[in-house]
Design an enzyme around this catalytic site. Structure first.
Site, mmCIF file in Angstrom:
data_model
loop_
_atom_site.group_PDB
_atom_site.id
_atom_site.type_symbol
_atom_site.label_atom_id
_atom_site.label_comp_id
_atom_site.label_asym_id
_atom_site.label_seq_id
_atom_site.Cartn_x
_atom_site.Cartn_y
_atom_site.Cartn_z
ATOM 1 N N GLY A 1 37.314 -1.762 10.577
ATOM 2 C CA GLY A 1 38.406 -1.178 9.811
ATOM 3 C C GLY A 1 38.717 0.273 10.150
ATOM 4 C CB SER A 2 40.182 2.894 7.949
ATOM 5 O OG SER A 2 41.196 2.087 7.396
ATOM 6 C CB ALA A 3 35.288 3.721 10.784
#
Length: 560
Positions: free
Chosen positions: A274-276
């Site tokens: 995800g957003s990492a």
């Protein structure tokens, strides 16, 4: 008078006869010796080969099963070998098989009288009954007074801290062979006769491991997650001070652990993180000179491509600066930055920061990442915000460390510096200047964005939240099943340590207003870990320097 020469001729037949008799005796003795020696070899080697529970040669077992100790970075013993009593039987000498089998089943938990009796009935002179008996069990067996029961001194691999660091350490089997984790990876090193007195020193810090395990277990219970991971890494050396995978197991009783407990979620399980990965995307674009911090990225409306729609969770519906794309975790803005990078450049950068190859960490439970064979435009966009590419938590941690440590990818390791001997060599992946900008962006994401619950007074935490929907069973993504994580580094200006926490399928609570995203469940967990380990690691608390993030912070408007 008989002549002397005639006397010798008369005695010669008697002397010859005596020599012949002596030769026969010698031959008989030699034959008897060979029979005995052959039987000894048969008992010592071939007889035991038919019994899978017995060592190949018990006479050599004590030496063969010696292993060097494993210690943490401070010398605390994590794994050692101690002498133990092993019970065996000579079925020919068991006087009361049924009674003895029943009595042993009472003394030895997990054994049944029927199974023991079947072993008594084997046509052998040696069968193992049980390994690693306690002193009270030894006394109880001796009290039976059964002449066919005997003990041999064997060895027991002991893990003094039980569950702590079980997935990193692994375990050994009855025969002393490493079967998982570091025990298997370094099996040859640990059993090298020339190095038995030389402990294998790890990068793990038992104090840090305990704190991370404690806080992660509390979070997993609070949010009813099915699994969890925590990592603490030195951002400059790649050394892992802590590696936690939950649920875990007691390495001393590994045989009773379930497959779910044995699974190493930090290195073996791969996820769409995800957003990492927005940090990686932005770093790649900045380093390539494709964008500047004050550039405006169109995030006014969702992106529709190849039958899919890319949207933001809480969209700002306006153009965003690069710091705003990161702080507000905009999928739309990240997708546009990924599109600017292009498929080939993005794939090359992902490979450069270790996302497209297995983590080179010293356990055997390591999985290869999963990514599209054909890396098209849609894949470039989704990968830019962490979907479509599945990687392990350790891969993510080492890539994120490179974003803030001056731009150098230092592969994760479980070995202390003295033991590494150049096994891991880092490489520059972004410029120091780009890395300095990434530190600012990650600090702003905590001060003004979704990572605020990770901040700890005095430790100036920087980081990135992530909430990734998990793939559905029949395609697409399941909105009700998420992977929530936070990657934090501290202190923000000159990071020394990275702390990562991930919760698999957490559930929101009344305290989180039923939200289960990374900012609500993982960020507070990282903050609690940092508050506990900061003093242990000698990081001095001091007030935050707001001028450090001024350039990036001024480009972030308050949310609408």
């Amino acid at each position: 008078m008989i002549r002397v020469d005639r006397l010798f001729r008369l005695q010669r037949p008697s002397l010859d006869q005596a020599h012949q008799r002596l030769s026969v005796l010698i031959l008989l003795f030699a034959a008897g010796f060979l029979v005995v020696a052959g039987r000894a070899v048969d008992l010592g080697v071939f007889q035991y080969a038919g019994d899978p529970a017995a060592p190949v040669n018990p006479a050599e077992a004590d030496h063969r099963w010696q292993r060097a100790e494993i210690v943490d970075r401070r010398g605390e013993v994590l794994a050692t070998t101690v002498a133990s009593q092993w019970l065996y039987a000579d079925p020919r000498r068991i006087q009361k098989p049924e009674e003895t089998a029943l009595a042993l089943a009472e003394i030895l938990p997990g054994q049944t009288a029927g199974d023991i009796l079947r072993r008594f009935r084997r046509p052998k002179e040696f069968v193992w009954i049980e390994h690693n008996l306690t002193p009270s069990q030894v006394a109880a067996v001796n009290a039976l007074g059964e002449p066919g029961l005997n003990f041999k001194t064997g060895s027991l691999r002991l893990y003094p801290h039980g569950r702590l660091a079980a997935h990193a350490l692994g375990y050994t089997g009855i025969d002393g062979e490493g079967l998982a984790g570091l025990e298997k990876f370094f099996d040859r090193r640990l059993t090298d006769p020339a190095r038995l007195d030389e402990p294998l020193r790890l990068s793990l810090d038992l104090r840090v491991q305990h704190a991370a395990t404690d806080e992660l277990a509390l979070a997993m219970d609070e949010f009813q997650a099915k699994g969890a991971v925590a990592l603490v890494m030195d951002v400059h050396s790649g050394e892992l001070l802590s590696l936690v995978s939950l649920p875990d197991y007691n390495a001393n009783r590994y045989a009773t652990a379930t497959p779910e407990q044995k699974r190493n979620r930090a290195t073996y399980e791969i996820y769409e993180q995800g957003s990492a990965l927005k940090a990686v995307t932005i770093a790649a674009a900045l380093d390539a000179g494709l964008v500047r911090l004050d550039d405006r990225i169109d995030a006014t409306k969702p992106i529709r491509i190849a039958g899919y729609t890319i949207h933001d969770f809480h969209g700002q519906r306006r153009d965003l600066t690069v710091p705003e794309v990161f702080t507000y975790s905009s999928n739309i803005g990240s997708a546009r930055l990924g599109d600017t990078l292009g498929a080939e450049r993005q794939k090359r950068f992902f490979r450069q920061v270790g996302l497209l190859s297995p983590a080179d960490v010293e356990v055997t439970e390591v999985s290869a990442p999963r990514y599209p064979e054909r890396w098209g435009r849609i894949h470039t966009m989704t990968a830019s915000f962490g979907h479509g590419v599945s990687i392990s938590s350790v891969q993510l941690a080492q890539a994120m460390a490179a974003m803030v440590n001056g731009g150098r990818l230092q592969p994760a390791t479980l070995l202390a510096d003295a033991d590494r001997q150049g096994r891991h060599r880092g490489r520059q992946v972004i410029s120091p200047e780009t890395s300095a900008v990434m530190r600012q962006l990650m600090r702003v994401a905590v001060v003004k964005g979704t990572g605020s619950f990770a901040d700890v007074p005095g430790y100036r935490v920087a980081g990135k939240t992530s909430t990734a929907e998990k793939p559905g069973q029949t395609g697409g993504y399941d909105h009700d099943r998420v992977l929530s994580s936070f990657t934090g580094v501290f202190p923000a200006e000159t990071p020394r340590y990275l702390v990562f926490a991930m919760l698999d399928e957490p559930h929101g609570t009344e305290a989180t207003y039923q939200f289960a995203g990374g900012g609500w469940v993982a960020a507070p967990t990282v903050g609690k870990i940092i508050a506990r380990i900061g003093p242990l690691l000698g990081v001095e608390p001091r007030p935050a320097d707001q001028t450090f993030i001024r350039e990036a912070a001024l480009l972030v408007q308050e949310k609408d």
